[in-house]
Design a protein around this motif. Sequence first.
Motif, PDB file in Angstrom:
ATOM      1  N   PRO A   1       0.784  -1.238   0.000  1.00  0.00           N
ATOM      2  CA  PRO A   1       0.000   0.000   0.000  1.00  0.00           C
ATOM      3  C   PRO A   1       0.815   1.286   0.000  1.00  0.00           C
ATOM      4  O   PRO A   1       0.301   2.345  -0.376  1.00  0.00           O
ATOM      5  CB  PRO A   1      -0.825  -0.109   1.284  1.00  0.00           C
ATOM      6  CG  PRO A   1       0.023  -0.942   2.187  1.00  0.00           C
ATOM      7  CD  PRO A   1       0.714  -1.933   1.293  1.00  0.00           C
ATOM      8  N   LEU A   2       2.070   1.244   0.418  1.00  0.00           N
ATOM      9  CA  LEU A   2       2.862   2.470   0.539  1.00  0.00           C
ATOM     10  C   LEU A   2       3.152   3.080  -0.827  1.00  0.00           C
ATOM     11  O   LEU A   2       3.518   2.375  -1.769  1.00  0.00           O
ATOM     12  CB  LEU A   2       4.177   2.195   1.259  1.00  0.00           C
ATOM     13  CG  LEU A   2       4.104   1.640   2.679  1.00  0.00           C
ATOM     14  CD1 LEU A   2       5.511   1.521   3.259  1.00  0.00           C
ATOM     15  CD2 LEU A   2       3.231   2.500   3.573  1.00  0.00           C
ATOM     16  N   MET A   3       3.023   4.394  -0.905  1.00  0.00           N
ATOM     17  CA  MET A   3       3.294   5.122  -2.146  1.00  0.00           C
ATOM     18  C   MET A   3       4.185   6.319  -1.838  1.00  0.00           C
ATOM     19  O   MET A   3       3.735   7.459  -1.804  1.00  0.00           O
ATOM     20  CB  MET A   3       1.972   5.590  -2.786  1.00  0.00           C
ATOM     21  CG  MET A   3       1.000   4.464  -3.084  1.00  0.00           C
ATOM     22  SD  MET A   3      -0.627   5.084  -3.555  1.00  0.00           S
ATOM     23  CE  MET A   3      -0.236   5.940  -5.092  1.00  0.00           C
ATOM     24  N   PRO A   4       5.479   6.096  -1.585  1.00  0.00           N
ATOM     25  CA  PRO A   4       6.378   7.204  -1.270  1.00  0.00           C
ATOM     26  C   PRO A   4       6.605   8.098  -2.478  1.00  0.00           C
ATOM     27  O   PRO A   4       6.536   7.649  -3.628  1.00  0.00           O
ATOM     28  CB  PRO A   4       7.666   6.489  -0.849  1.00  0.00           C
ATOM     29  CG  PRO A   4       7.604   5.182  -1.553  1.00  0.00           C
ATOM     30  CD  PRO A   4       6.157   4.796  -1.588  1.00  0.00           C
ATOM     31  N   CYS A   5       6.923   9.367  -2.202  1.00  0.00           N
ATOM     32  CA  CYS A   5       7.113  10.322  -3.297  1.00  0.00           C
ATOM     33  C   CYS A   5       8.432  10.091  -4.013  1.00  0.00           C
ATOM     34  O   CYS A   5       8.578  10.402  -5.201  1.00  0.00           O
ATOM     35  CB  CYS A   5       7.022  11.754  -2.774  1.00  0.00           C
ATOM     36  SG  CYS A   5       8.440  12.278  -1.764  1.00  0.00           S
TER      37      CYS A   5
ATOM     38  N   ALA B   1       5.634  13.132   2.285  1.00  0.00           N
ATOM     39  CA  ALA B   1       4.433  13.351   1.466  1.00  0.00           C
ATOM     40  C   ALA B   1       3.735  12.012   1.225  1.00  0.00           C
ATOM     41  O   ALA B   1       3.183  11.766   0.170  1.00  0.00           O
ATOM     42  CB  ALA B   1       4.815  14.002   0.147  1.00  0.00           C
ATOM     43  N   ARG B   2       3.789  11.156   2.244  1.00  0.00           N
ATOM     44  CA  ARG B   2       3.328   9.778   2.066  1.00  0.00           C
ATOM     45  C   ARG B   2       1.871   9.686   1.637  1.00  0.00           C
ATOM     46  O   ARG B   2       1.018  10.458   2.078  1.00  0.00           O
ATOM     47  CB  ARG B   2       3.543   8.974   3.341  1.00  0.00           C
ATOM     48  CG  ARG B   2       2.620   9.296   4.480  1.00  0.00           C
ATOM     49  CD  ARG B   2       2.824   8.295   5.617  1.00  0.00           C
ATOM     50  NE  ARG B   2       4.118   8.421   6.252  1.00  0.00           N
ATOM     51  CZ  ARG B   2       4.337   9.131   7.361  1.00  0.00           C
ATOM     52  NH1 ARG B   2       3.352   9.770   7.931  1.00  0.00           N
ATOM     53  NH2 ARG B   2       5.530   9.190   7.881  1.00  0.00           N
ATOM     54  N   GLN B   3       1.655   8.731   0.750  1.00  0.00           N
ATOM     55  CA  GLN B   3       0.314   8.369   0.332  1.00  0.00           C
ATOM     56  C   GLN B   3       0.203   6.852   0.425  1.00  0.00           C
ATOM     57  O   GLN B   3       1.201   6.165   0.640  1.00  0.00           O
ATOM     58  CB  GLN B   3       0.044   8.838  -1.098  1.00  0.00           C
ATOM     59  CG  GLN B   3       0.116  10.352  -1.286  1.00  0.00           C
ATOM     60  CD  GLN B   3      -0.319  10.756  -2.669  1.00  0.00           C
ATOM     61  OE1 GLN B   3      -1.402  10.400  -3.120  1.00  0.00           O
ATOM     62  NE2 GLN B   3       0.547  11.493  -3.352  1.00  0.00           N
ATOM     63  N   GLY B   4      -1.003   6.342   0.274  1.00  0.00           N
ATOM     64  CA  GLY B   4      -1.137   4.897   0.366  1.00  0.00           C
ATOM     65  C   GLY B   4      -2.518   4.416  -0.014  1.00  0.00           C
ATOM     66  O   GLY B   4      -3.516   5.123   0.159  1.00  0.00           O
ATOM     67  N   TYR B   5      -2.568   3.205  -0.541  1.00  0.00           N
ATOM     68  CA  TYR B   5      -3.851   2.573  -0.843  1.00  0.00           C
ATOM     69  C   TYR B   5      -4.567   2.252   0.461  1.00  0.00           C
ATOM     70  O   TYR B   5      -3.971   1.717   1.405  1.00  0.00           O
ATOM     71  CB  TYR B   5      -3.634   1.314  -1.684  1.00  0.00           C
ATOM     72  CG  TYR B   5      -3.051   1.646  -3.041  1.00  0.00           C
ATOM     73  CD1 TYR B   5      -3.811   2.311  -4.002  1.00  0.00           C
ATOM     74  CD2 TYR B   5      -1.724   1.346  -3.340  1.00  0.00           C
ATOM     75  CE1 TYR B   5      -3.270   2.651  -5.228  1.00  0.00           C
ATOM     76  CE2 TYR B   5      -1.174   1.679  -4.567  1.00  0.00           C
ATOM     77  CZ  TYR B   5      -1.954   2.343  -5.504  1.00  0.00           C
ATOM     78  OH  TYR B   5      -1.407   2.702  -6.720  1.00  0.00           O
ATOM     79  N   GLY B   6      -5.827   2.594   0.507  1.00  0.00           N
ATOM     80  CA  GLY B   6      -6.608   2.440   1.721  1.00  0.00           C
ATOM     81  C   GLY B   6      -6.650   3.688   2.563  1.00  0.00           C
ATOM     82  O   GLY B   6      -7.383   3.760   3.553  1.00  0.00           O
TER      83      GLY B   6
END
Length: 339
Positions: free
Chosen positions: A85-89, A105-110
Amino acid sequence: MKAAKIYGAKDIRVEEVAVPEVAAGMVKVEVAYTGICGSDMHEYIAGPYPIRTQPVLGHEFSGVVTEIGEGVTRVKVGDRVAVEPLMPCGSCENCRRGFVNLCSARQGYGYTHSGGFAEYAVVKQENAFVLPEGMSLELGALVEPTAVAVHAVRQSRLKLGDRAAIFGAGPIGLLLLQAVKAAGASEIFVVEVSEERRTKAAELGATHVVNPLETDAAAFIREMTGGGVEVAYDAAGVQATFQSGVYAVRPGGEFKIVSVWEKPVTFDPNVIVRTEASISGSYAYVNLFPEVIRLLAGGIIDGQAVITSIIALDDLVEQGFEALTQDRKQCKILVAPAK
């Protein structure tokens, strides 16, 4: 398709939403199983985290690729995958230093992107990891929480032959138990109030299981080890386990915090000053999915042992979140959106 959305504390609704479309570099996954995580439970009880920018929950999931976008080369239609799930910039200072789990600026699925409590999810191809033949999709949904446990052990000071204590025997605690065992711990103490979870911990290799309602866990551990364990892990996230964990560590040892906390804790810092022990944290993981898939596929870590229920998406609240709130016999509940 159906998807579970969170609107506030104790307010999760399964609703009809549009099936997500595939773009370049993306893959569509028909979700097979999604685990209810401790962090999902925190949101259910206390309300959405500030990081949340969309309502579809679920970050521990696996499934089958049904469609790929232009330029996708890592996976193909029909592949069985676990989704990270992790989506680092990739460009902030933390990412450049290798701490992609701490991306500013972390994003993630869920969380910031639609998650796995849905019939379909669209993810970046680099977030989809192909499962080997013979590894079940149920275990695929355990890759994410197992990565949390493996990262915590790798980040800790634990060495071959050391003694370890684990406070809390929920899913992360039981996975930590297996990870420290695989890392060569010679004695493993598990502290847990639930009889069922203590029994499971013993089955999975705990040397000692302790009911803290009946026994002073820290005193017992210090007595049995002649001064405390080298490393203690907190996988419960409450005042009692924090305090016991700090006291269970030997001079110069480490108290590793893996859990998520709803409330602040208090403790006497002189305990750390007088023993030169340390308190450290562990958050998520860094580039661990391939290794964890091998650990689960090879049976070195028994992910199946922590699964206690598989439910339908429509039953997410009553048989999922509410069951975990009220029934200590439950451990890891998987949701099967397609069923």
